[in-house]
Design a protein around this motif. Structure first.
Motif, PDB file in Angstrom:
ATOM      1  N   PRO A  97      39.125  20.765  70.717  1.00 24.00           N
ATOM      2  CA  PRO A  97      40.453  20.473  71.246  1.00 24.00           C
ATOM      3  C   PRO A  97      41.403  19.508  71.706  1.00 24.00           C
ATOM      4  O   PRO A  97      42.281  19.404  71.576  1.00 24.00           O
ATOM      5  CB  PRO A  97      40.141  21.516  71.708  1.00 24.00           C
ATOM      6  CG  PRO A  97      39.177  22.599  71.980  1.00 24.00           C
ATOM      7  CD  PRO A  97      38.469  21.246  71.869  1.00 24.00           C
ATOM      8  N   VAL A  98      40.780  19.034  73.251  1.00 23.90           N
ATOM      9  CA  VAL A  98      41.728  18.131  72.829  1.00 23.90           C
ATOM     10  C   VAL A  98      41.579  16.349  72.456  1.00 23.90           C
ATOM     11  O   VAL A  98      42.652  15.819  72.653  1.00 23.90           O
ATOM     12  CB  VAL A  98      40.124  17.615  75.099  1.00 23.90           C
ATOM     13  CG1 VAL A  98      41.118  16.311  75.606  1.00 23.90           C
ATOM     14  CG2 VAL A  98      40.827  18.744  75.878  1.00 23.90           C
ATOM     15  N   GLU A  99      40.656  16.837  72.048  1.00 22.45           N
ATOM     16  CA  GLU A  99      40.731  15.728  70.445  1.00 22.45           C
ATOM     17  C   GLU A  99      41.825  15.176  69.770  1.00 22.45           C
ATOM     18  O   GLU A  99      42.123  14.818  69.838  1.00 22.45           O
ATOM     19  CB  GLU A  99      39.878  14.516  70.371  1.00 22.45           C
ATOM     20  CG  GLU A  99      38.662  14.286  71.019  1.00 22.45           C
ATOM     21  CD  GLU A  99      36.736  13.844  70.308  1.00 22.45           C
ATOM     22  OE1 GLU A  99      36.789  14.660  69.508  1.00 22.45           O
ATOM     23  OE2 GLU A  99      35.916  13.421  70.425  1.00 22.45           O
ATOM     24  N   VAL A 100      41.958  16.583  69.510  1.00 22.92           N
ATOM     25  CA  VAL A 100      43.105  16.937  68.555  1.00 22.92           C
ATOM     26  C   VAL A 100      44.900  17.022  69.376  1.00 22.92           C
ATOM     27  O   VAL A 100      45.196  16.359  68.607  1.00 22.92           O
ATOM     28  CB  VAL A 100      42.204  18.672  67.509  1.00 22.92           C
ATOM     29  CG1 VAL A 100      44.025  19.314  67.510  1.00 22.92           C
ATOM     30  CG2 VAL A 100      41.776  18.580  66.755  1.00 22.92           C
ATOM     31  N   LEU A 101      44.603  17.923  70.554  1.00 21.83           N
ATOM     32  CA  LEU A 101      45.871  17.573  71.688  1.00 21.83           C
ATOM     33  C   LEU A 101      45.726  16.032  71.431  1.00 21.83           C
ATOM     34  O   LEU A 101      47.658  15.505  71.242  1.00 21.83           O
ATOM     35  CB  LEU A 101      45.317  18.294  72.339  1.00 21.83           C
ATOM     36  CG  LEU A 101      45.895  19.515  72.209  1.00 21.83           C
ATOM     37  CD1 LEU A 101      45.315  19.995  74.123  1.00 21.83           C
ATOM     38  CD2 LEU A 101      46.987  19.962  71.776  1.00 21.83           C
ATOM     39  N   LEU A 102      45.045  14.866  71.850  1.00 15.40           N
ATOM     40  CA  LEU A 102      45.235  14.329  71.529  1.00 15.40           C
ATOM     41  C   LEU A 102      45.927  13.077  70.877  1.00 15.40           C
ATOM     42  O   LEU A 102      46.819  12.782  71.066  1.00 15.40           O
ATOM     43  CB  LEU A 102      43.889  12.927  72.833  1.00 15.40           C
ATOM     44  CG  LEU A 102      43.426  13.805  73.537  1.00 15.40           C
ATOM     45  CD1 LEU A 102      42.880  12.328  74.720  1.00 15.40           C
ATOM     46  CD2 LEU A 102      44.944  13.313  75.327  1.00 15.40           C
ATOM     47  N   GLY A 103      45.272  13.449  69.968  1.00 14.16           N
ATOM     48  CA  GLY A 103      45.562  12.821  68.628  1.00 14.16           C
ATOM     49  C   GLY A 103      47.396  13.063  68.192  1.00 14.16           C
ATOM     50  O   GLY A 103      48.001  12.264  67.456  1.00 14.16           O
ATOM     51  N   TRP A 104      47.104  14.147  68.473  1.00 18.12           N
ATOM     52  CA  TRP A 104      48.503  14.748  68.006  1.00 18.12           C
ATOM     53  C   TRP A 104      49.357  13.925  68.987  1.00 18.12           C
ATOM     54  O   TRP A 104      50.641  13.967  68.489  1.00 18.12           O
ATOM     55  CB  TRP A 104      48.749  16.420  68.074  1.00 18.12           C
ATOM     56  CG  TRP A 104      50.325  17.083  68.134  1.00 18.12           C
ATOM     57  CD1 TRP A 104      50.809  17.204  66.959  1.00 18.12           C
ATOM     58  CD2 TRP A 104      51.093  16.688  69.609  1.00 18.12           C
ATOM     59  NE1 TRP A 104      52.242  17.240  66.989  1.00 18.12           N
ATOM     60  CE2 TRP A 104      52.836  17.349  68.564  1.00 18.12           C
ATOM     61  CE3 TRP A 104      51.394  16.378  70.818  1.00 18.12           C
ATOM     62  CZ2 TRP A 104      53.474  16.725  69.524  1.00 18.12           C
ATOM     63  CZ3 TRP A 104      51.975  17.081  71.068  1.00 18.12           C
ATOM     64  CH2 TRP A 104      53.257  17.080  70.461  1.00 18.12           C
ATOM     65  N   ALA A 105      49.364  13.950  70.126  1.00 18.92           N
ATOM     66  CA  ALA A 105      49.952  13.302  71.110  1.00 18.92           C
ATOM     67  C   ALA A 105      50.592  11.966  70.538  1.00 18.92           C
ATOM     68  O   ALA A 105      51.677  10.793  70.705  1.00 18.92           O
ATOM     69  CB  ALA A 105      49.433  13.031  73.080  1.00 18.92           C
ATOM     70  N   ALA A 106      48.895  11.317  70.433  1.00 23.54           N
ATOM     71  CA  ALA A 106      49.347   9.548  70.138  1.00 23.54           C
ATOM     72  C   ALA A 106      50.025   9.385  68.185  1.00 23.54           C
ATOM     73  O   ALA A 106      50.542   8.794  68.859  1.00 23.54           O
ATOM     74  CB  ALA A 106      47.939   9.792  69.484  1.00 23.54           C
ATOM     75  N   ALA A 107      49.858  10.479  68.068  1.00 23.07           N
ATOM     76  CA  ALA A 107      50.589  10.907  66.349  1.00 23.07           C
ATOM     77  C   ALA A 107      51.966  10.663  66.518  1.00 23.07           C
ATOM     78  O   ALA A 107      53.328  10.083  65.608  1.00 23.07           O
ATOM     79  CB  ALA A 107      50.198  11.836  65.311  1.00 23.07           C
ATOM     80  N   GLN A 108      52.619  11.681  67.312  1.00 21.24           N
ATOM     81  CA  GLN A 108      54.281  11.705  67.485  1.00 21.24           C
ATOM     82  C   GLN A 108      54.855  11.635  68.955  1.00 21.24           C
ATOM     83  O   GLN A 108      56.201  11.624  69.222  1.00 21.24           O
ATOM     84  CB  GLN A 108      54.623  13.513  68.102  1.00 21.24           C
ATOM     85  CG  GLN A 108      53.598  14.566  67.159  1.00 21.24           C
ATOM     86  CD  GLN A 108      53.257  14.190  65.366  1.00 21.24           C
ATOM     87  OE1 GLN A 108      55.011  13.870  65.233  1.00 21.24           O
ATOM     88  NE2 GLN A 108      53.087  14.904  64.714  1.00 21.24           N
TER      89      GLN A 108
END
Length: 127
Positions: A97-108
């Motif tokens: 879940p943390v990797e998903v949040l970090l991925g979202w943050a990087a993309a957005q």
């Protein structure tokens, strides 16, 4: 173009959810968990690995993570007795879940920075 999936159901964040997320995703927890994912560490090793954290904040962070079952404190049979902190199996389940949040943050992040700039310009343009 990325598509945003439709919500599956109602998003409900209750007080217990908020409390847990506040404790697991606070200022220092992610840094500590990142270090402990690599290997168990003693307190002073963690202090050196996260140099901006104070002793008091690191102690509080480790206690919160331990209370929530994310980190365990292990007494080592050495002289003098030493303590080591390890991520638990439950703590390891946080990685995805943390990797998903970090991925979202990087993309957005570019869109978020544009929104911030536009907002800040609007604030400075107002009388």
């Amino acid at each position: 173009m990325d598509t945003v999936p439709e919500p599956v159901g109602e998003l409900r964040i209750t007080a217990p959810h908020r409390e847990l997320l506040d404790q697991v995703l606070d200022k220092w927890s992610l840094d500590v968990l990142n270090e402990l994912c690599e290997r168990p560490r003693r307190f002073n090793e963690l202090r050196r690995a996260v140099p901006a954290v104070t002793q008091k904040s690191l102690t509080a962070t480790l206690r919160r993570l331990e209370r929530n079952g994310i980190v365990e404190r292990v007494l080592l049979s050495s002289r003098p007795v030493a303590v080591e902190y390890r991520i638990t199996p439950l703590g390891k389940t946080l990685r995805h879940p943390v990797e998903v949040l970090l991925g979202w943050a990087a993309a957005q992040l570019p869109a978020i920075e544009r929104a911030r700039d536009a907002f800040d310009l609007g604030l400075t343009a107002s009388p």
